[in-house]
Design a protein around this motif. Sequence first.
Motif, PDB file in Angstrom:
ATOM      1  N   ALA A 120      -3.061   8.663  -1.712  1.00 17.59           N
ATOM      2  CA  ALA A 120      -4.252   7.904  -1.289  1.00 17.59           C
ATOM      3  C   ALA A 120      -5.375   8.071  -2.301  1.00 17.59           C
ATOM      4  CB  ALA A 120      -4.699   8.367   0.092  1.00 17.59           C
ATOM      5  N   GLU A 121      -5.580   9.297  -2.769  1.00 13.81           N
ATOM      6  CA  GLU A 121      -6.675   9.516  -3.733  1.00 13.81           C
ATOM      7  C   GLU A 121      -6.374   8.815  -5.045  1.00 13.81           C
ATOM      8  OE1 GLU A 121      -8.076  13.506  -3.973  1.00 13.81           O
ATOM      9  OE2 GLU A 121      -9.588  13.001  -5.506  1.00 13.81           O
ATOM     10  N   ARG A 122      -5.122   8.910  -5.480  1.00 16.26           N
ATOM     11  CA  ARG A 122      -4.753   8.266  -6.758  1.00 16.26           C
ATOM     12  C   ARG A 122      -4.958   6.748  -6.676  1.00 16.26           C
ATOM     13  NH1 ARG A 122       0.067   9.805  -6.716  1.00 16.26           N
ATOM     14  NH2 ARG A 122       1.082   7.882  -6.037  1.00 16.26           N
ATOM     15  N   GLU A 123      -4.505   6.146  -5.584  1.00 16.43           N
ATOM     16  CA  GLU A 123      -4.613   4.681  -5.449  1.00 16.43           C
ATOM     17  C   GLU A 123      -6.079   4.255  -5.289  1.00 16.43           C
ATOM     18  OE1 GLU A 123      -2.481   2.472  -5.973  1.00 16.43           O
ATOM     19  OE2 GLU A 123      -0.550   3.552  -5.878  1.00 16.43           O
ATOM     20  N   LEU A 124      -6.845   5.044  -4.529  1.00 12.78           N
ATOM     21  CA  LEU A 124      -8.254   4.685  -4.307  1.00 12.78           C
ATOM     22  C   LEU A 124      -9.024   4.753  -5.612  1.00 12.78           C
ATOM     23  CD1 LEU A 124     -10.592   3.965  -2.417  1.00 12.78           C
ATOM     24  CD2 LEU A 124     -10.820   6.418  -1.889  1.00 12.78           C
TER      25      LEU A 124
END
Length: 351
Positions: A120-124
Amino acid sequence: MTRRDALVAAAGLGSAVLLSPTAASSAVRPIPFGSAAQIETFRADPRYRQALATYCDVIVPMNDLKWEAIRHDRALFDFAGADELVGFARSQGKALRGHALLWGEALPPWAREMSTRAEAERELVDHIETVVDRYKGQIETWDVVNEVIKFDPLPGEPMRDTIWQRLLGPAHVEIAFRTAARIDPKARLVLNDFNFEEPGPGTAARRKIALDLCRNLKDKGIPVHGIGMQAHLYADKPLDIDGLQNFMVELGKLDLDVEITELDVIDWKLPADIATRDRAAASLVGTFLDTIVSVRRPRAIVTWGLSDRYSWVHETFPRKDKARARPLPLDADFKPKPMMAVLDRYRRSQS
Ligand code: G3I
Protein backbone atom coordinates in the motif's frame (compact mmCIF):
# COMPACT_ATOMS: atom_id res chain seq x y z
CA MET A 1 -32.03 36.67 21.03
CA THR A 2 -28.87 37.01 18.96
CA ARG A 3 -28.71 39.17 15.82
CA ARG A 4 -28.72 36.00 13.81
CA ASP A 5 -31.81 34.67 15.58
CA ALA A 6 -33.55 37.97 14.90
CA LEU A 7 -32.59 37.72 11.22
CA VAL A 8 -33.84 34.17 11.05
CA ALA A 9 -37.12 35.06 12.73
CA ALA A 10 -37.63 38.11 10.50
CA ALA A 11 -36.81 36.15 7.37
CA GLY A 12 -39.08 33.29 8.36
CA LEU A 13 -36.87 31.09 6.25
CA GLY A 14 -35.75 28.68 8.90
CA SER A 15 -32.00 28.69 9.13
CA ALA A 16 -31.63 29.55 5.50
CA VAL A 17 -31.56 33.29 5.92
CA LEU A 18 -30.09 35.52 3.27
CA LEU A 19 -28.12 38.36 4.79
CA SER A 20 -28.45 41.61 2.87
CA PRO A 21 -26.68 41.42 -0.52
CA THR A 22 -24.57 44.40 0.45
CA ALA A 23 -23.43 42.48 3.53
CA ALA A 24 -21.63 40.04 1.28
CA SER A 25 -20.61 42.13 -1.67
CA SER A 26 -18.93 44.85 0.36
CA ALA A 27 -17.09 42.37 2.56
CA VAL A 28 -14.66 40.53 0.31
CA ARG A 29 -12.47 40.79 -2.73
CA PRO A 30 -13.71 38.67 -5.63
CA ILE A 31 -13.41 35.01 -4.69
CA PRO A 32 -12.33 32.69 -7.54
CA PHE A 33 -15.33 30.67 -8.65
CA GLY A 34 -15.25 27.38 -10.45
CA SER A 35 -16.74 24.02 -11.19
CA ALA A 36 -15.95 20.36 -11.50
CA ALA A 37 -15.78 19.16 -15.11
CA GLN A 38 -16.81 15.68 -16.21
CA ILE A 39 -14.89 14.54 -19.27
CA GLU A 40 -17.75 12.65 -20.94
CA THR A 41 -19.97 15.72 -20.82
CA PHE A 42 -17.10 18.01 -21.73
CA ARG A 43 -16.61 15.99 -24.92
CA ALA A 44 -20.31 15.62 -25.72
CA ASP A 45 -21.94 18.98 -24.95
CA PRO A 46 -20.58 22.23 -26.39
CA ARG A 47 -22.90 24.22 -24.06
CA TYR A 48 -21.13 22.59 -21.10
CA ARG A 49 -17.72 23.58 -22.42
CA GLN A 50 -18.97 27.10 -23.08
CA ALA A 51 -20.39 27.41 -19.56
CA LEU A 52 -17.06 26.31 -18.06
CA ALA A 53 -15.29 28.93 -20.16
CA THR A 54 -17.83 31.65 -19.36
CA TYR A 55 -18.34 31.27 -15.62
CA CYS A 56 -15.23 29.61 -14.19
CA ASP A 57 -11.97 30.96 -12.83
CA VAL A 58 -11.13 27.48 -11.53
CA ILE A 59 -11.70 24.01 -12.98
CA VAL A 60 -11.38 20.65 -11.24
CA PRO A 61 -11.53 17.38 -13.18
CA MET A 62 -14.49 15.64 -11.53
CA ASN A 63 -13.25 12.06 -12.01
CA ASP A 64 -10.21 11.99 -14.26
CA LEU A 65 -7.58 12.39 -11.59
CA LYS A 66 -9.02 9.60 -9.48
CA TRP A 67 -7.26 6.23 -9.26
CA GLU A 68 -10.22 4.62 -11.06
CA ALA A 69 -9.56 6.77 -14.12
CA ILE A 70 -5.77 6.87 -14.13
CA ARG A 71 -4.87 3.42 -12.78
CA HIS A 72 -7.45 1.09 -14.32
CA ASP A 73 -4.42 -0.94 -15.44
CA ARG A 74 -1.85 -1.40 -12.66
CA ALA A 75 1.02 -1.33 -15.11
CA LEU A 76 0.27 2.11 -16.53
CA PHE A 77 -0.96 5.62 -15.85
CA ASP A 78 -3.77 6.72 -18.18
CA PHE A 79 -3.84 10.53 -18.16
CA ALA A 80 -5.95 10.99 -21.30
CA GLY A 81 -9.00 12.51 -19.60
CA ALA A 82 -7.02 14.56 -17.10
CA ASP A 83 -4.68 15.89 -19.78
CA GLU A 84 -7.66 16.98 -21.89
CA LEU A 85 -9.29 18.90 -19.04
CA VAL A 86 -6.00 20.34 -17.80
CA GLY A 87 -5.20 21.43 -21.36
CA PHE A 88 -8.59 23.10 -21.71
CA ALA A 89 -8.27 24.91 -18.40
CA ARG A 90 -4.78 26.12 -19.21
CA SER A 91 -5.82 27.26 -22.70
CA GLN A 92 -8.64 29.27 -21.12
CA GLY A 93 -6.43 30.77 -18.41
CA LYS A 94 -8.26 28.94 -15.65
CA ALA A 95 -6.70 27.80 -12.37
CA LEU A 96 -6.81 24.08 -11.62
CA ARG A 97 -7.62 21.98 -8.57
CA GLY A 98 -6.62 18.32 -8.50
CA HIS A 99 -9.03 15.75 -7.03
CA ALA A 100 -7.92 13.49 -5.38
CA LEU A 101 -4.52 11.90 -4.68
CA LEU A 102 -5.89 9.53 -2.03
CA TRP A 103 -9.50 8.38 -1.60
CA GLY A 104 -10.94 5.14 -0.30
CA GLU A 105 -13.44 5.06 -3.19
CA ALA A 106 -13.12 5.14 -6.99
CA LEU A 107 -10.27 2.64 -6.78
CA PRO A 108 -9.53 0.05 -9.49
CA PRO A 109 -10.04 -3.58 -8.39
CA TRP A 110 -6.30 -4.28 -8.06
CA ALA A 111 -5.93 -1.39 -5.59
CA ARG A 112 -8.87 -2.60 -3.52
CA GLU A 113 -7.12 -5.98 -3.29
CA MET A 114 -3.80 -4.69 -1.91
CA SER A 115 -2.95 -6.73 1.13
CA THR A 116 0.18 -5.53 2.91
CA ARG A 117 1.44 -2.30 4.43
CA ALA A 118 4.51 -2.32 2.21
CA GLU A 119 2.43 -2.77 -0.94
CA ALA A 120 0.00 0.00 0.00
CA GLU A 121 2.77 2.45 0.87
CA ARG A 122 4.73 1.64 -2.28
CA GLU A 123 1.69 2.09 -4.54
CA LEU A 124 0.51 5.26 -2.76
CA VAL A 125 3.91 6.95 -2.92
CA ASP A 126 4.49 5.88 -6.52
CA HIS A 127 1.04 7.15 -7.55
CA ILE A 128 1.41 10.54 -5.89
CA GLU A 129 4.97 10.99 -7.14
CA THR A 130 3.92 10.27 -10.73
CA VAL A 131 0.68 12.28 -10.77
CA VAL A 132 1.92 15.35 -8.90
CA ASP A 133 5.13 15.47 -10.95
CA ARG A 134 3.17 15.35 -14.22
CA TYR A 135 1.07 18.38 -13.33
CA LYS A 136 3.67 20.33 -11.37
CA GLY A 137 3.25 24.01 -12.17
CA GLN A 138 -0.18 23.36 -13.76
CA ILE A 139 -2.36 22.07 -10.92
CA GLU A 140 -1.81 24.55 -8.13
CA THR A 141 -4.05 23.00 -5.48
CA TRP A 142 -4.54 19.33 -4.63
CA ASP A 143 -7.16 17.50 -2.63
CA VAL A 144 -4.38 15.35 -1.21
CA VAL A 145 -6.78 13.21 0.81
CA ASN A 146 -10.52 12.96 0.26
CA GLU A 147 -13.06 11.73 2.85
CA VAL A 148 -10.67 10.11 5.33
CA ILE A 149 -12.87 11.01 8.34
CA LYS A 150 -15.38 8.43 9.59
CA PHE A 151 -18.93 9.46 8.65
CA ASP A 152 -20.16 9.24 12.23
CA PRO A 153 -16.96 9.33 14.32
CA LEU A 154 -16.77 7.36 17.56
CA PRO A 155 -14.50 8.23 20.48
CA GLY A 156 -11.06 6.88 19.52
CA GLU A 157 -12.31 6.00 16.05
CA PRO A 158 -11.98 9.13 13.90
CA MET A 159 -10.87 7.56 10.65
CA ARG A 160 -13.00 6.13 7.84
CA ASP A 161 -12.57 2.41 7.18
CA THR A 162 -10.74 2.35 3.84
CA ILE A 163 -8.04 0.14 2.32
CA TRP A 164 -5.55 2.87 3.17
CA GLN A 165 -6.61 3.04 6.82
CA ARG A 166 -6.65 -0.74 7.11
CA LEU A 167 -3.16 -1.23 5.68
CA LEU A 168 -1.37 1.95 6.76
CA GLY A 169 -3.35 3.22 9.75
CA PRO A 170 -3.76 6.99 10.21
CA ALA A 171 -0.24 7.40 8.77
CA HIS A 172 -1.79 7.22 5.28
CA VAL A 173 -2.65 10.90 5.66
CA GLU A 174 0.93 11.91 6.50
CA ILE A 175 2.39 9.73 3.73
CA ALA A 176 0.11 11.37 1.17
CA PHE A 177 0.82 14.96 2.25
CA ARG A 178 4.55 14.39 2.74
CA THR A 179 4.89 12.84 -0.73
CA ALA A 180 2.87 15.54 -2.50
CA ALA A 181 4.86 18.30 -0.77
CA ARG A 182 8.16 16.65 -1.68
CA ILE A 183 7.26 16.47 -5.38
CA ASP A 184 5.66 19.90 -5.71
CA PRO A 185 6.68 22.23 -2.85
CA LYS A 186 4.73 25.07 -4.50
CA ALA A 187 1.39 23.26 -4.62
CA ARG A 188 -1.29 24.06 -2.08
CA LEU A 189 -2.24 20.88 -0.26
CA VAL A 190 -5.78 20.42 1.07
CA LEU A 191 -7.65 17.92 3.24
CA ASN A 192 -11.07 17.57 1.60
CA ASP A 193 -14.18 16.20 3.29
CA PHE A 194 -17.95 16.54 3.60
CA ASN A 195 -20.71 16.93 6.19
CA PHE A 196 -19.24 19.81 8.15
CA GLU A 197 -22.30 22.04 7.82
CA GLU A 198 -25.26 20.74 9.82
CA PRO A 199 -25.88 21.03 13.57
CA GLY A 200 -25.19 17.98 15.70
CA PRO A 201 -22.48 16.14 17.62
CA GLY A 202 -21.40 14.03 14.65
CA THR A 203 -20.77 17.01 12.42
CA ALA A 204 -19.03 18.91 15.19
CA ALA A 205 -16.81 15.86 15.75
CA ARG A 206 -15.95 15.78 12.04
CA ARG A 207 -14.92 19.42 12.11
CA LYS A 208 -12.74 18.76 15.16
CA ILE A 209 -11.11 15.70 13.55
CA ALA A 210 -10.34 17.68 10.39
CA LEU A 211 -8.61 20.32 12.50
CA ASP A 212 -6.78 17.68 14.55
CA LEU A 213 -5.50 15.93 11.40
CA CYS A 214 -4.18 19.22 10.02
CA ARG A 215 -2.67 20.22 13.36
CA ASN A 216 -0.90 16.83 13.50
CA LEU A 217 0.58 17.41 10.06
CA LYS A 218 1.75 20.91 11.01
CA ASP A 219 3.23 19.66 14.29
CA LYS A 220 5.32 17.21 12.25
CA GLY A 221 6.43 19.89 9.82
CA ILE A 222 4.40 18.36 6.97
CA PRO A 223 2.95 21.04 4.67
CA VAL A 224 -0.85 21.41 4.70
CA HIS A 225 -2.50 24.60 3.48
CA GLY A 226 -6.20 24.22 3.92
CA ILE A 227 -9.38 22.29 4.49
CA GLY A 228 -11.75 21.67 1.61
CA MET A 229 -15.40 21.77 2.60
CA GLN A 230 -17.28 19.80 -0.07
CA ALA A 231 -20.50 21.59 1.02
CA HIS A 232 -23.09 19.27 -0.49
CA LEU A 233 -25.85 21.20 1.32
CA TYR A 234 -29.24 19.68 2.19
CA ALA A 235 -32.12 22.08 1.54
CA ASP A 236 -34.20 20.39 4.24
CA LYS A 237 -31.58 20.69 6.98
CA PRO A 238 -30.43 23.71 8.99
CA LEU A 239 -26.89 25.06 8.99
CA ASP A 240 -24.84 25.14 12.17
CA ILE A 241 -24.05 28.84 11.86
CA ASP A 242 -22.19 29.10 15.17
CA GLY A 243 -20.39 25.80 14.54
CA LEU A 244 -19.30 26.94 11.10
CA GLN A 245 -18.11 30.31 12.34
CA ASN A 246 -16.15 28.66 15.14
CA PHE A 247 -14.67 26.26 12.56
CA MET A 248 -13.45 29.25 10.56
CA VAL A 249 -11.96 30.81 13.71
CA GLU A 250 -10.07 27.58 14.44
CA LEU A 251 -8.82 27.42 10.85
CA GLY A 252 -7.47 30.93 11.30
CA LYS A 253 -5.64 29.92 14.47
CA LEU A 254 -3.92 27.15 12.48
CA ASP A 255 -3.24 29.51 9.59
CA LEU A 256 -5.23 27.20 7.32
CA ASP A 257 -7.25 28.27 4.29
CA VAL A 258 -10.81 27.20 3.66
CA GLU A 259 -11.93 26.15 0.18
CA ILE A 260 -15.49 25.37 -0.84
CA THR A 261 -14.84 22.45 -3.15
CA GLU A 262 -18.06 20.66 -4.25
CA LEU A 263 -20.94 23.05 -3.54
CA ASP A 264 -24.42 21.99 -4.58
CA VAL A 265 -27.86 21.76 -2.95
CA ILE A 266 -29.70 18.47 -2.41
CA ASP A 267 -33.36 19.48 -2.77
CA TRP A 268 -35.03 16.06 -2.69
CA LYS A 269 -37.20 16.87 0.32
CA LEU A 270 -38.43 20.23 -0.97
CA PRO A 271 -41.82 20.83 -2.64
CA ALA A 272 -41.87 20.28 -6.39
CA ASP A 273 -42.51 23.91 -7.30
CA ILE A 274 -39.43 25.09 -9.18
CA ALA A 275 -39.47 28.71 -8.02
CA THR A 276 -39.78 27.56 -4.40
CA ARG A 277 -36.90 25.11 -4.73
CA ASP A 278 -34.67 27.57 -6.56
CA ARG A 279 -35.33 30.31 -4.01
CA ALA A 280 -34.66 27.99 -1.06
CA ALA A 281 -31.45 26.67 -2.64
CA ALA A 282 -30.17 30.16 -3.41
CA SER A 283 -31.00 31.32 0.09
CA LEU A 284 -29.24 28.35 1.66
CA VAL A 285 -26.11 28.93 -0.46
CA GLY A 286 -26.20 32.62 0.46
CA THR A 287 -26.52 31.90 4.17
CA PHE A 288 -23.76 29.31 4.01
CA LEU A 289 -21.33 31.54 2.14
CA ASP A 290 -22.18 34.62 4.23
CA THR A 291 -21.46 32.55 7.34
CA ILE A 292 -18.07 31.39 6.06
CA VAL A 293 -17.07 34.74 4.58
CA SER A 294 -18.09 36.58 7.76
CA VAL A 295 -15.05 34.99 9.42
CA ARG A 296 -12.69 33.68 6.75
CA ARG A 297 -12.43 34.37 3.00
CA PRO A 298 -12.44 31.13 1.03
CA ARG A 299 -9.59 30.64 -1.45
CA ALA A 300 -12.17 29.43 -3.97
CA ILE A 301 -15.85 28.56 -4.29
CA VAL A 302 -16.28 25.52 -6.54
CA THR A 303 -19.60 23.91 -7.43
CA TRP A 304 -19.86 20.23 -8.29
CA GLY A 305 -20.96 20.95 -11.82
CA LEU A 306 -22.69 23.96 -13.35
CA SER A 307 -25.96 22.75 -14.89
CA ASP A 308 -28.81 20.76 -13.39
CA ARG A 309 -28.68 18.66 -16.54
CA TYR A 310 -25.52 16.99 -15.28
CA SER A 311 -25.36 16.28 -11.56
CA TRP A 312 -24.73 13.28 -9.34
CA VAL A 313 -27.58 14.49 -7.10
CA HIS A 314 -30.42 13.39 -9.38
CA GLU A 315 -29.46 9.69 -9.28
CA THR A 316 -28.11 9.64 -5.73
CA PHE A 317 -30.97 11.55 -4.09
CA PRO A 318 -34.02 10.76 -6.26
CA ARG A 319 -37.15 12.75 -5.51
CA LYS A 320 -40.33 10.79 -4.74
CA ASP A 321 -42.16 12.82 -7.39
CA LYS A 322 -39.43 11.90 -9.90
CA ALA A 323 -38.91 15.62 -10.61
CA ARG A 324 -35.38 16.43 -11.65
CA ALA A 325 -33.06 17.72 -8.94
CA ARG A 326 -32.08 21.39 -9.15
CA PRO A 327 -28.73 21.42 -7.26
CA LEU A 328 -26.59 23.76 -9.37
CA PRO A 329 -26.37 27.44 -10.43
CA LEU A 330 -27.56 26.89 -14.04
CA ASP A 331 -30.73 25.08 -15.07
CA ALA A 332 -30.83 22.15 -17.49
CA ASP A 333 -30.77 24.63 -20.39
CA PHE A 334 -27.75 26.42 -18.91
CA LYS A 335 -29.81 29.45 -17.88
CA PRO A 336 -28.69 31.15 -14.64
CA LYS A 337 -30.89 30.46 -11.61
CA PRO A 338 -31.20 32.52 -8.40
CA MET A 339 -28.22 30.55 -7.04
CA MET A 340 -25.96 32.05 -9.70
CA ALA A 341 -27.01 35.55 -8.64
CA VAL A 342 -25.94 34.67 -5.09
CA LEU A 343 -22.62 33.25 -6.32
CA ASP A 344 -22.08 36.38 -8.41
CA ARG A 345 -21.97 38.37 -5.20
CA TYR A 346 -18.75 36.56 -4.31
CA ARG A 347 -17.14 35.94 -7.65
CA ARG A 348 -17.57 39.53 -8.76
CA SER A 349 -17.69 41.52 -5.54
CA GLN A 350 -15.36 44.45 -5.10
CA SER A 351 -14.19 45.34 -1.60
O1 G3I B 1 -15.63 6.21 -16.87
C1 G3I B 1 -16.46 5.07 -16.68
C2 G3I B 1 -17.00 4.58 -18.01
O2 G3I B 1 -15.92 4.13 -18.82
C3 G3I B 1 -18.00 3.47 -17.77
O3 G3I B 1 -18.57 3.08 -19.01
C4 G3I B 1 -19.10 3.98 -16.83
C5 G3I B 1 -20.15 2.93 -16.53
O4 G3I B 1 -19.60 2.00 -15.65
O5 G3I B 1 -18.49 4.38 -15.58
C6 G3I B 1 -17.62 5.45 -15.78
O6 G3I B 1 -17.06 5.81 -14.52
C7 G3I B 1 -17.98 6.48 -13.66
C8 G3I B 1 -17.42 7.89 -13.35
O7 G3I B 1 -18.25 8.56 -12.41
C9 G3I B 1 -17.30 8.74 -14.61
O8 G3I B 1 -18.58 8.96 -15.15
C10 G3I B 1 -18.08 5.68 -12.38
O9 G3I B 1 -18.72 4.45 -12.66
C11 G3I B 1 -18.90 6.47 -11.35
O10 G3I B 1 -18.85 5.80 -10.09
C12 G3I B 1 -18.28 7.86 -11.15
O11 G3I B 1 -19.10 8.58 -10.25
C13 G3I B 1 -18.47 9.73 -9.67
C14 G3I B 1 -18.29 9.49 -8.16
O12 G3I B 1 -17.74 10.67 -7.54
C15 G3I B 1 -17.33 8.35 -7.87
O13 G3I B 1 -16.07 8.64 -8.40
C16 G3I B 1 -19.39 10.92 -9.89
O14 G3I B 1 -19.45 11.24 -11.27
C17 G3I B 1 -18.85 12.14 -9.12
O15 G3I B 1 -19.75 13.23 -9.19
C18 G3I B 1 -18.64 11.78 -7.64
O16 G3I B 1 -18.04 12.91 -7.03
C19 G3I B 1 -17.79 12.74 -5.61
C20 G3I B 1 -16.45 13.39 -5.29
O17 G3I B 1 -15.43 12.77 -6.08
C21 G3I B 1 -16.16 13.26 -3.80
N1 G3I B 1 -17.23 13.88 -3.01
C22 G3I B 1 -18.56 13.30 -3.31
C23 G3I B 1 -18.89 13.46 -4.80
C24 G3I B 1 -20.27 12.94 -5.12
O18 G3I B 1 -20.33 11.56 -4.90
